[in-house]
Design a protein around this motif. Sequence first.
Motif, mmCIF file in Angstrom:
data_model
loop_
_atom_site.group_PDB
_atom_site.id
_atom_site.type_symbol
_atom_site.label_atom_id
_atom_site.label_comp_id
_atom_site.label_asym_id
_atom_site.label_seq_id
_atom_site.Cartn_x
_atom_site.Cartn_y
_atom_site.Cartn_z
ATOM 1 N N TYR A 229 -7.156 -22.128 15.176
ATOM 2 C CA TYR A 229 -6.171 -21.121 15.566
ATOM 3 C C TYR A 229 -6.472 -19.746 14.990
ATOM 4 O O TYR A 229 -5.961 -18.748 15.450
ATOM 5 C CB TYR A 229 -4.768 -21.571 15.139
ATOM 6 N N GLY A 230 -7.258 -19.667 13.943
ATOM 7 C CA GLY A 230 -7.589 -18.381 13.349
ATOM 8 C C GLY A 230 -6.499 -17.857 12.438
ATOM 9 O O GLY A 230 -5.519 -18.545 12.152
ATOM 10 N N ASN A 231 -6.688 -16.642 11.979
ATOM 11 C CA ASN A 231 -5.779 -15.997 11.029
ATOM 12 C C ASN A 231 -5.320 -14.655 11.574
ATOM 13 O O ASN A 231 -6.008 -14.028 12.375
ATOM 14 C CB ASN A 231 -6.509 -15.761 9.699
ATOM 15 N N ASN A 232 -4.201 -14.198 11.080
ATOM 16 C CA ASN A 232 -3.685 -12.882 11.427
ATOM 17 C C ASN A 232 -4.549 -11.839 10.722
ATOM 18 O O ASN A 232 -4.645 -11.830 9.502
ATOM 19 C CB ASN A 232 -2.231 -12.782 10.954
ATOM 20 N N PRO A 233 -5.190 -10.915 11.462
ATOM 21 C CA PRO A 233 -6.068 -9.936 10.838
ATOM 22 C C PRO A 233 -5.353 -8.718 10.253
ATOM 23 O O PRO A 233 -5.996 -7.856 9.651
ATOM 24 C CB PRO A 233 -6.985 -9.517 11.981
ATOM 25 N N ASN A 234 -4.038 -8.633 10.420
ATOM 26 C CA ASN A 234 -3.322 -7.462 9.902
ATOM 27 C C ASN A 234 -3.463 -7.375 8.393
ATOM 28 O O ASN A 234 -3.250 -8.343 7.686
ATOM 29 C CB ASN A 234 -1.852 -7.510 10.291
ATOM 30 N N GLY A 235 -3.838 -6.214 7.933
ATOM 31 C CA GLY A 235 -4.050 -5.993 6.521
ATOM 32 C C GLY A 235 -5.472 -5.595 6.212
ATOM 33 O O GLY A 235 -5.760 -5.073 5.145
ATOM 34 N N ALA A 236 -6.376 -5.839 7.149
ATOM 35 C CA ALA A 236 -7.774 -5.442 6.933
ATOM 36 C C ALA A 236 -7.865 -3.919 6.910
ATOM 37 O O ALA A 236 -7.170 -3.227 7.645
ATOM 38 C CB ALA A 236 -8.663 -6.007 8.037
ATOM 39 N N ARG B 56 -7.176 -12.621 16.511
ATOM 40 C CA ARG B 56 -7.293 -13.617 15.457
ATOM 41 C C ARG B 56 -8.612 -13.390 14.736
ATOM 42 O O ARG B 56 -9.582 -12.923 15.331
ATOM 43 C CB ARG B 56 -7.289 -15.042 16.019
ATOM 44 N N CYS B 57 -8.658 -13.702 13.449
ATOM 45 C CA CYS B 57 -9.913 -13.608 12.703
ATOM 46 C C CYS B 57 -10.239 -14.973 12.093
ATOM 47 O O CYS B 57 -9.361 -15.797 11.873
ATOM 48 C CB CYS B 57 -9.867 -12.518 11.640
ATOM 49 N N CYS B 58 -11.518 -15.190 11.813
ATOM 50 C CA CYS B 58 -11.962 -16.467 11.254
ATOM 51 C C CYS B 58 -11.656 -16.535 9.754
ATOM 52 O O CYS B 58 -11.299 -15.527 9.124
ATOM 53 C CB CYS B 58 -13.453 -16.660 11.513
ATOM 54 N N ASP B 59 -11.807 -17.720 9.192
ATOM 55 C CA ASP B 59 -11.529 -17.918 7.766
ATOM 56 C C ASP B 59 -12.424 -17.053 6.889
ATOM 57 O O ASP B 59 -11.973 -16.490 5.890
ATOM 58 C CB ASP B 59 -11.692 -19.387 7.383
ATOM 59 N N ASP B 60 -13.716 -16.937 7.256
ATOM 60 C CA ASP B 60 -14.637 -16.131 6.448
ATOM 61 C C ASP B 60 -14.235 -14.657 6.432
ATOM 62 O O ASP B 60 -14.195 -14.025 5.379
ATOM 63 C CB ASP B 60 -16.074 -16.267 6.956
ATOM 64 N N CYS B 61 -13.923 -14.102 7.598
ATOM 65 C CA CYS B 61 -13.514 -12.692 7.664
ATOM 66 C C CYS B 61 -12.159 -12.489 6.997
ATOM 67 O O CYS B 61 -11.913 -11.437 6.396
ATOM 68 C CB CYS B 61 -13.482 -12.207 9.109
ATOM 69 N N ASN B 62 -11.295 -13.490 7.089
ATOM 70 C CA ASN B 62 -10.009 -13.402 6.403
ATOM 71 C C ASN B 62 -10.230 -13.263 4.896
ATOM 72 O O ASN B 62 -9.600 -12.425 4.239
ATOM 73 C CB ASN B 62 -9.163 -14.639 6.729
ATOM 74 N N LYS B 63 -11.151 -14.071 4.346
ATOM 75 C CA LYS B 63 -11.438 -14.017 2.905
ATOM 76 C C LYS B 63 -12.162 -12.737 2.503
ATOM 77 O O LYS B 63 -11.915 -12.186 1.442
ATOM 78 C CB LYS B 63 -12.294 -15.216 2.497
ATOM 79 N N LYS B 64 -13.085 -12.279 3.356
ATOM 80 C CA LYS B 64 -13.922 -11.114 3.011
ATOM 81 C C LYS B 64 -13.229 -9.772 3.230
ATOM 82 O O LYS B 64 -13.479 -8.821 2.498
ATOM 83 C CB LYS B 64 -15.211 -11.121 3.836
ATOM 84 N N TYR B 65 -12.394 -9.679 4.276
ATOM 85 C CA TYR B 65 -11.858 -8.376 4.666
ATOM 86 C C TYR B 65 -10.331 -8.280 4.654
ATOM 87 O O TYR B 65 -9.788 -7.274 4.217
ATOM 88 C CB TYR B 65 -12.361 -8.004 6.072
ATOM 89 N N VAL B 66 -9.651 -9.297 5.161
ATOM 90 C CA VAL B 66 -8.198 -9.196 5.324
ATOM 91 C C VAL B 66 -7.480 -9.329 3.984
ATOM 92 O O VAL B 66 -6.680 -8.461 3.609
ATOM 93 C CB VAL B 66 -7.672 -10.220 6.343
ATOM 94 N N LEU B 67 -7.743 -10.399 3.255
ATOM 95 C CA LEU B 67 -7.043 -10.597 1.979
ATOM 96 C C LEU B 67 -7.335 -9.485 0.970
ATOM 97 O O LEU B 67 -6.404 -8.956 0.355
ATOM 98 C CB LEU B 67 -7.361 -11.973 1.407
ATOM 99 N N PRO B 68 -8.611 -9.066 0.801
ATOM 100 C CA PRO B 68 -8.837 -7.930 -0.106
ATOM 101 C C PRO B 68 -8.149 -6.647 0.372
ATOM 102 O O PRO B 68 -7.647 -5.866 -0.442
ATOM 103 C CB PRO B 68 -10.360 -7.757 -0.102
ATOM 104 N N GLY B 69 -8.090 -6.447 1.689
ATOM 105 C CA GLY B 69 -7.396 -5.274 2.227
ATOM 106 C C GLY B 69 -5.913 -5.302 1.930
ATOM 107 O O GLY B 69 -5.303 -4.283 1.597
#
Length: 70
Positions: free
Chosen positions: A16-23, A38-51
Amino acid sequence: MDTYICCICGKEHEGYGNNPNGAVDSAKKLITWNPEDRCCDDCNKKYVLPGRMYRFYHVIKNEALVKRGQ
């Protein structure tokens, strides 16, 4: 299983992917996404959560300090 294209890396993924808001972009500006993106788990960890963490500590925290008069 559902598949989707990651809006950040452009690769196809299952799930289902992740919500990319916050990147944020390289200039630390918030990126605006469409509600269906939607963004993948890797991009969520690399870009969204740090953002999201950057935004919390540098933007929201400063706004709260200004409202309190500090």
